[in-house]
Design a protein around this motif. Structure first.
Motif, PDB file in Angstrom:
ATOM      1  N   THR A   1     -21.365 -30.444  -3.086  1.00  0.00           N
ATOM      2  CA  THR A   1     -20.124 -30.593  -2.324  1.00  0.00           C
ATOM      3  C   THR A   1     -18.907 -30.501  -3.242  1.00  0.00           C
ATOM      4  N   VAL A   2     -18.935 -31.230  -4.341  1.00  0.00           N
ATOM      5  CA  VAL A   2     -17.799 -31.228  -5.269  1.00  0.00           C
ATOM      6  C   VAL A   2     -17.631 -29.840  -5.892  1.00  0.00           C
ATOM      7  N   GLU A   3     -18.726 -29.188  -6.262  1.00  0.00           N
ATOM      8  CA  GLU A   3     -18.630 -27.834  -6.817  1.00  0.00           C
ATOM      9  C   GLU A   3     -17.988 -26.874  -5.818  1.00  0.00           C
ATOM     10  N   ARG A   4     -18.376 -26.992  -4.550  1.00  0.00           N
ATOM     11  CA  ARG A   4     -17.807 -26.136  -3.504  1.00  0.00           C
ATOM     12  C   ARG A   4     -16.308 -26.423  -3.329  1.00  0.00           C
ATOM     13  N   MET A   5     -15.934 -27.712  -3.331  1.00  0.00           N
ATOM     14  CA  MET A   5     -14.524 -28.066  -3.191  1.00  0.00           C
ATOM     15  C   MET A   5     -13.701 -27.500  -4.348  1.00  0.00           C
ATOM     16  N   LEU A   6     -14.239 -27.588  -5.555  1.00  0.00           N
ATOM     17  CA  LEU A   6     -13.519 -27.068  -6.706  1.00  0.00           C
ATOM     18  C   LEU A   6     -13.445 -25.543  -6.681  1.00  0.00           C
ATOM     19  N   GLN A   7     -14.512 -24.913  -6.242  1.00  0.00           N
ATOM     20  CA  GLN A   7     -14.542 -23.449  -6.173  1.00  0.00           C
ATOM     21  C   GLN A   7     -13.492 -22.925  -5.199  1.00  0.00           C
ATOM     22  N   TYR A   8     -13.309 -23.625  -4.086  1.00  0.00           N
ATOM     23  CA  TYR A   8     -12.375 -23.181  -3.058  1.00  0.00           C
ATOM     24  C   TYR A   8     -11.120 -24.061  -2.993  1.00  0.00           C
ATOM     25  N   ALA A   9     -10.785 -24.674  -4.123  1.00  0.00           N
ATOM     26  CA  ALA A   9      -9.585 -25.524  -4.185  1.00  0.00           C
ATOM     27  C   ALA A   9      -8.342 -24.666  -4.014  1.00  0.00           C
ATOM     28  N   GLN A  10      -7.426 -25.183  -3.232  1.00  0.00           N
ATOM     29  CA  GLN A  10      -6.128 -24.538  -3.051  1.00  0.00           C
ATOM     30  C   GLN A  10      -5.091 -25.559  -3.515  1.00  0.00           C
ATOM     31  N   ILE A  11      -4.536 -25.339  -4.700  1.00  0.00           N
ATOM     32  CA  ILE A  11      -3.596 -26.296  -5.280  1.00  0.00           C
ATOM     33  C   ILE A  11      -2.277 -26.238  -4.512  1.00  0.00           C
ATOM     34  N   ILE A  12      -1.819 -27.402  -4.091  1.00  0.00           N
ATOM     35  CA  ILE A  12      -0.583 -27.527  -3.331  1.00  0.00           C
ATOM     36  C   ILE A  12       0.596 -27.469  -4.297  1.00  0.00           C
ATOM     37  N   ASP A  13       1.517 -26.586  -4.010  1.00  0.00           N
ATOM     38  CA  ASP A  13       2.724 -26.460  -4.823  1.00  0.00           C
ATOM     39  C   ASP A  13       3.922 -26.522  -3.887  1.00  0.00           C
ATOM     40  N   ASN A  14       4.651 -27.628  -3.950  1.00  0.00           N
ATOM     41  CA  ASN A  14       5.793 -27.825  -3.055  1.00  0.00           C
ATOM     42  C   ASN A  14       7.120 -27.436  -3.685  1.00  0.00           C
ATOM     43  N   ASP A  15       7.098 -26.769  -4.834  1.00  0.00           N
ATOM     44  CA  ASP A  15       8.343 -26.421  -5.515  1.00  0.00           C
ATOM     45  C   ASP A  15       9.254 -25.552  -4.651  1.00  0.00           C
ATOM     46  N   GLY A  16       8.676 -24.642  -3.888  1.00  0.00           N
ATOM     47  CA  GLY A  16       9.497 -23.740  -3.086  1.00  0.00           C
ATOM     48  C   GLY A  16       9.736 -24.212  -1.668  1.00  0.00           C
ATOM     49  N   SER A  17       9.224 -25.371  -1.303  1.00  0.00           N
ATOM     50  CA  SER A  17       9.358 -25.822   0.084  1.00  0.00           C
ATOM     51  C   SER A  17      10.642 -26.621   0.285  1.00  0.00           C
ATOM     52  N   ASP A  18      11.048 -26.702   1.541  1.00  0.00           N
ATOM     53  CA  ASP A  18      12.227 -27.486   1.927  1.00  0.00           C
ATOM     54  C   ASP A  18      11.937 -28.953   1.638  1.00  0.00           C
ATOM     55  N   LYS A  19      12.837 -29.628   0.931  1.00  0.00           N
ATOM     56  CA  LYS A  19      12.571 -31.012   0.520  1.00  0.00           C
ATOM     57  C   LYS A  19      12.496 -31.970   1.695  1.00  0.00           C
ATOM     58  N   ASP A  20      13.061 -31.615   2.846  1.00  0.00           N
ATOM     59  CA  ASP A  20      13.033 -32.493   4.022  1.00  0.00           C
ATOM     60  C   ASP A  20      11.874 -32.197   4.969  1.00  0.00           C
ATOM     61  N   GLU A  21      11.111 -31.133   4.707  1.00  0.00           N
ATOM     62  CA  GLU A  21      10.004 -30.762   5.585  1.00  0.00           C
ATOM     63  C   GLU A  21       8.711 -31.403   5.090  1.00  0.00           C
ATOM     64  N   ILE A  22       7.932 -31.933   6.033  1.00  0.00           N
ATOM     65  CA  ILE A  22       6.658 -32.578   5.696  1.00  0.00           C
ATOM     66  C   ILE A  22       5.599 -31.503   5.500  1.00  0.00           C
ATOM     67  N   THR A  23       5.026 -31.490   4.293  1.00  0.00           N
ATOM     68  CA  THR A  23       3.936 -30.582   3.951  1.00  0.00           C
ATOM     69  C   THR A  23       2.880 -31.372   3.185  1.00  0.00           C
ATOM     70  N   VAL A  24       1.726 -30.757   3.003  1.00  0.00           N
ATOM     71  CA  VAL A  24       0.672 -31.388   2.219  1.00  0.00           C
ATOM     72  C   VAL A  24       1.198 -31.625   0.810  1.00  0.00           C
ATOM     73  N   GLY A  25       0.947 -32.821   0.279  1.00  0.00           N
ATOM     74  CA  GLY A  25       1.385 -33.184  -1.058  1.00  0.00           C
ATOM     75  C   GLY A  25       2.631 -34.047  -1.068  1.00  0.00           C
ATOM     76  N   LYS A  26       3.265 -34.212   0.083  1.00  0.00           N
ATOM     77  CA  LYS A  26       4.491 -35.012   0.129  1.00  0.00           C
ATOM     78  C   LYS A  26       4.220 -36.412   0.665  1.00  0.00           C
ATOM     79  N   LYS A  27       5.074 -37.342   0.217  1.00  0.00           N
ATOM     80  CA  LYS A  27       5.017 -38.728   0.671  1.00  0.00           C
ATOM     81  C   LYS A  27       5.968 -38.869   1.869  1.00  0.00           C
ATOM     82  N   VAL A  28       5.476 -39.502   2.935  1.00  0.00           N
ATOM     83  CA  VAL A  28       6.251 -39.646   4.163  1.00  0.00           C
ATOM     84  C   VAL A  28       6.369 -41.126   4.512  1.00  0.00           C
ATOM     85  N   THR A  29       7.572 -41.548   4.824  1.00  0.00           N
ATOM     86  CA  THR A  29       7.801 -42.898   5.327  1.00  0.00           C
ATOM     87  C   THR A  29       8.250 -42.752   6.771  1.00  0.00           C
TER      88      THR A  29
END
Length: 158
Positions: free
Chosen positions: A67-95
């Protein structure tokens, strides 16, 4: 062949999975192999509960390794550098707070592979995260959960 599932995760989540995989292969697997060898030395395997227990543990361990090998093989690293800072996306903290009068709650939305609700990390596949994704700071959002409709006010997105 069907498209393999992608596993969205943060860089930190990927590093934790890599460390877990190394532990499973280099530490846990040899321990289980030793347990099997010791249990075999007890004789008749048909009535040997220690052997059966060790084999069951080995099976669970190998399943987790796969399972872990499969997750690592198909990992999609979240990069929020180009996203709108006010939009909720994977990797962001929401209150947010549930309306009308609940206390604020804070979660980081992560991929299922690194979800840990007890430490404030919820899966992007969870009903709450699905309801919040794509929305923005300040919005009032209503979404469906297993407990019924939930209306929240988004207080902050980091």
């Amino acid at each position: 062949m069907a498209q393999d599932k992608m596993y969205p995760m943060t860089e930190e989540g990927k590093e934790k999975l890599q460390a877990e995989l190394e532990d499973l292969k280099m530490v846990q697997r040899p321990k289980v192999i030793d347990r099997i060898k010791i249990a075999r030395s007890y004789g008749d395997l048909s009535e040997n509960s220690e052997y059966e227990s060790a084999k069951d543990e080995q099976s669970m361990l190998e399943t987790r390794v796969s399972t872990v090998e499969r997750m690592l093989q198909y990992a999609q690293i979240i990069d929020n550098d180009g996203s709108d800072k006010d939009e909720i996306t994977v990797g962001k903290k929401v209150t947010f707070k549930e309306l009308p009068d609940e206390e604020p709650e804070e979660y980081t939305i992560v991929g299922a592979a690194e979800a840990d609700p007890m430490s404030g990390k919820i899966s992007n596949d969870s009903p709450i995260a699905k309801g919040l994704l794509g929305h923005r700071n300040g919005e009032k959002v209503t979404f469906d959960t297993p407990g019924g409709d939930m209306t929240v006010q988004i207080l902050a997105v980091e």
